[in-house]
Design a protein around this motif. Structure first.
Motif, PDB file in Angstrom:
ATOM      1  N   GLY A 206       0.860  -1.188   0.000  1.00 38.46           N
ATOM      2  CA  GLY A 206       0.000   0.000   0.000  1.00 38.46           C
ATOM      3  C   GLY A 206       0.890   1.229   0.000  1.00 38.46           C
ATOM      4  N   THR A 207       0.318   2.353  -0.407  1.00 33.36           N
ATOM      5  CA  THR A 207       1.139   3.562  -0.526  1.00 33.36           C
ATOM      6  C   THR A 207       0.569   4.683   0.337  1.00 33.36           C
ATOM      7  N   SER A 208       1.435   5.654   0.589  1.00 27.81           N
ATOM      8  CA  SER A 208       1.032   6.810   1.391  1.00 27.81           C
ATOM      9  C   SER A 208       1.827   7.999   0.888  1.00 27.81           C
ATOM     10  N   PHE A 209       1.503   9.167   1.397  1.00 25.36           N
ATOM     11  CA  PHE A 209       2.240  10.368   0.989  1.00 25.36           C
ATOM     12  C   PHE A 209       3.745  10.166   1.220  1.00 25.36           C
ATOM     13  N   PHE A 210       4.103   9.685   2.426  1.00 16.13           N
ATOM     14  CA  PHE A 210       5.530   9.556   2.729  1.00 16.13           C
ATOM     15  C   PHE A 210       6.166   8.354   2.042  1.00 16.13           C
ATOM     16  N   SER A 211       5.426   7.271   1.834  1.00 16.79           N
ATOM     17  CA  SER A 211       6.046   6.138   1.118  1.00 16.79           C
ATOM     18  C   SER A 211       6.407   6.571  -0.301  1.00 16.79           C
ATOM     19  N   ASP A 212       5.504   7.336  -0.946  1.00 12.82           N
ATOM     20  CA  ASP A 212       5.800   7.809  -2.306  1.00 12.82           C
ATOM     21  C   ASP A 212       7.008   8.747  -2.310  1.00 12.82           C
ATOM     22  N   LEU A 213       7.018   9.649  -1.314  1.00  9.56           N
ATOM     23  CA  LEU A 213       8.117  10.626  -1.240  1.00  9.56           C
ATOM     24  C   LEU A 213       9.464   9.924  -1.084  1.00  9.56           C
ATOM     25  N   TRP A 214       9.553   8.993  -0.128  1.00 10.82           N
ATOM     26  CA  TRP A 214      10.840   8.325   0.126  1.00 10.82           C
ATOM     27  C   TRP A 214      11.218   7.409  -1.029  1.00 10.82           C
ATOM     28  N   ASN A 215      10.215   6.814  -1.640  1.00  8.44           N
ATOM     29  CA  ASN A 215      10.454   5.960  -2.793  1.00  8.44           C
ATOM     30  C   ASN A 215      11.116   6.750  -3.926  1.00  8.44           C
ATOM     31  N   LYS A 216      10.556   7.940  -4.190  1.00  7.23           N
ATOM     32  CA  LYS A 216      11.117   8.801  -5.254  1.00  7.23           C
ATOM     33  C   LYS A 216      12.545   9.202  -4.941  1.00  7.23           C
ATOM     34  N   LYS A 217      12.840   9.375  -3.638  1.00  9.57           N
ATOM     35  CA  LYS A 217      14.203   9.778  -3.254  1.00  9.57           C
ATOM     36  C   LYS A 217      15.144   8.580  -3.182  1.00  9.57           C
TER      37      LYS A 217
END
Ligand SMILES: C[S@@+](CC[C@H](N)C(=O)[O-])C[C@H]1O[C@@H](n2cnc3c(N)ncnc32)[C@H](O)[C@@H]1O
Length: 232
Positions: A206-217
């Motif tokens: 599942g995804t969240s605002f912070f999972s997406d953010l850290w994933n991109k980084k």
């Protein structure tokens, strides 16, 4: 028919001076700088003011804007989901999503995680808990503020059903190590993953605002999975 409530429609119905815990529509609000928590009697989840039925209860600490838990509630309608966050502006966003997506199996607790666990959650009532991307407090001198420490873990064990599961997720390697250490010190928790007791970048979590953010980084997501022992 989904209701068109907006985040700003959620208001606290008293002044700061008169603050007290209050049940609002689909939400329990526990104010900060309030110290009479022991006056509150925890309300069972099957009370008509909360879920009104006995489906298993899964709770997420640190829900942020609620993306992860709202998706879970949509995908798993026979589970009762509880979102916890201490920031009112974030809780408002979860609250608006709840009505927009007509999530009758989602309830929100606005308050501090340790306080809610100690005084507001019914004992031995949760089947699963999740802590998704708790604030990492990356500076060493701030690490004392991290949520995942022994006293919190012992309180959480007390609100879990026997053999209830707990998932801890972070992108911060030092915090993952601290979680592993604190859990290893606790008599109440047992790892469900083989040594080193975590996996990286679990698919389909599942995804969240912070999972997406850290994933991109390019950060790795660490996932730890534990269960409570029978008689804690
Ligand atoms: C880094 S954000 C992660 C939000 C969400 N899980 C996500 O992945 O997008 C951490 C959240 O935890 C909440 N939080 C931090 N400490 C908390 C505590 N002691 N009690 C309740 N909420 C807390 C913050 O308000 C914030 O919304």
């Amino acid at each position: 028919m989904p209701s068109m409530k907006k985040a700003k429609d959620l208001r606290i119905p008293f002044t700061w001076a008169d603050r007290h815990p209050v049940l609002l529509e689909r939400l329990l609000y526990v104010p900060t700088f309030y110290d009479t928590h022991s006056a509150w009697t925890p309300i069972p989840w099957n009370d008509p003011r909360i879920f009104g039925q006995n489906n298993p209860v899964f709770l997420e600490y640190c829900s942020g804007n609620g993306e992860w838990i709202c998706n879970k509630a949509k995908q798993n309608p026979h589970i009762n989901w509880v979102a916890v966050d201490k920031q009112f502006d974030r809780v408002r966003k979860i609250w608006a999503r709840l009505f927009r997506d007509n999530l009758s199996n989602l309830y929100i607790l606005c308050g501090e995680a340790m306080t809610l666990t100690q005084f507001y959650l019914p004992r031995h009532s949760l089947s699963e808990i999740f802590v998704n991307f708790p604030d990492p407090w990356p500076k060493l001198r701030h690490a004392k503020h991290r949520l995942i420490q022994r006293p919190f873990l012992e309180e959480v064990a007390g609100v879990m059903l026997p053999e209830g599961k707990a998932t801890f997720v972070t992108d911060d390697p030092p915090y993952a190590l601290q979680m592993l250490h604190e859990l290893a010190q606790s008599p109440s928790w047992q790892p469900l993953l083989q040594s080193p007791h975590y996996i990286l970048n679990p698919p389909d979590y599942g995804t969240s605002f912070f999972s997406d953010l850290w994933n991109k980084k390019g950060h790795n997501t660490h996932l730890l999975l534990y269960k409570t022992l029978r008689d804690c």
